[in-house]
Scaffold this motif. Structure first.
Motif, short mmCIF file in Angstrom:
data_model
loop_
_atom_site.label_atom_id
_atom_site.label_comp_id
_atom_site.label_asym_id
_atom_site.label_seq_id
_atom_site.Cartn_x
_atom_site.Cartn_y
_atom_site.Cartn_z
N LEU A 128 -1.89 19.22 -7.76
CA LEU A 128 -1.25 19.72 -6.33
C LEU A 128 -2.23 18.79 -5.11
CD1 LEU A 128 -0.06 23.35 -6.41
CD2 LEU A 128 1.43 21.08 -5.72
N GLU A 129 -3.37 19.11 -5.64
CA GLU A 129 -4.38 18.28 -4.61
C GLU A 129 -4.26 16.87 -4.44
OE1 GLU A 129 -6.58 19.50 -2.35
OE2 GLU A 129 -5.47 21.53 -3.08
N PHE A 130 -4.04 16.20 -5.58
CA PHE A 130 -3.84 14.93 -5.56
C PHE A 130 -2.51 14.45 -4.92
CE2 PHE A 130 -6.97 14.47 -9.37
CZ PHE A 130 -8.04 13.68 -8.50
N MET A 131 -1.55 15.35 -4.99
CA MET A 131 -0.39 15.00 -4.34
C MET A 131 -0.39 15.24 -3.02
SD MET A 131 2.31 16.83 -7.11
CE MET A 131 3.40 17.30 -5.89
N MET A 132 -1.33 16.13 -2.64
CA MET A 132 -1.45 16.18 -1.16
C MET A 132 -2.28 15.22 -0.50
SD MET A 132 -0.07 19.07 -0.19
CE MET A 132 -0.54 19.79 1.22
N LEU A 133 -3.35 14.78 -1.29
CA LEU A 133 -4.03 13.47 -0.80
C LEU A 133 -3.17 12.45 -0.78
CD1 LEU A 133 -7.01 12.49 -0.27
CD2 LEU A 133 -7.00 11.65 -2.71
N ILE B 158 0.94 -1.20 -0.30
CA ILE B 158 0.08 0.02 -0.08
C ILE B 158 1.02 1.13 0.10
CG2 ILE B 158 -1.79 1.33 1.30
CD1 ILE B 158 -2.65 -1.47 2.33
N TYR B 159 1.91 1.07 0.78
CA TYR B 159 2.78 2.35 0.73
C TYR B 159 3.54 2.60 -0.44
CZ TYR B 159 6.20 5.86 2.91
OH TYR B 159 6.71 6.83 3.30
N MET C 69 -0.44 8.59 2.94
CA MET C 69 0.90 8.10 3.63
C MET C 69 1.06 8.36 5.02
SD MET C 69 3.76 8.21 0.50
CE MET C 69 3.59 9.88 0.03
N LEU C 70 0.92 9.76 5.30
CA LEU C 70 1.09 10.02 6.60
C LEU C 70 0.14 9.36 7.40
CD1 LEU C 70 2.39 12.38 8.61
CD2 LEU C 70 0.59 13.81 8.22
#
Length: 99
Positions: free
Chosen positions: A36-41, A7-8, A46-47
């Motif tokens: 950018l929004e998908f990258m932040m998602l 998953i990671y 991951m976090l």
């Protein structure tokens, strides 16, 4: 443990793919804001996965989500301003901004 790694790796691959799209397809502002929004998602997922795995405090996720919302609101406000002033969101029209 193997499922966690798979998953990671999927999230990391998705993040890198969106990073490449963000830098190679800089045609219009809306596409860049979406990537950018998908990258932040992906960073958020991951976090969250890491914090759940290590049983740390989850308050960091709330702070990260606040920054995600602030970033998206600022980006949308800039896009609306550029569309109202210039009529579209293509970057080849913004060379007028150079001094």
């Amino acid at each position: 443990m193997l499922m966690f790694i798979l998953i990671y790796n999927f999230f990391m691959f998705s993040f890198m793919y969106m990073f490449m799209i963000f830098f190679f397809f800089r045609k219009n502002l809306l596409l860049m804001l979406l990537m950018l929004e998908f990258m932040m998602l992906m960073l958020f997922l991951m976090l969250m996965l890491n914090l759940y795995n290590y049983n740390n405090e989850l308050f960091i996720i709330m702070i990260f989500m606040i920054f995600m919302v602030i970033e998206s609101v600022i980006g949308l406000n800039l896009m609306i301003l550029m569309v109202r002033v210039y009529g579209n969101d293509y970057f080849y029209n913004y060379n007028i901004l150079q001094c």
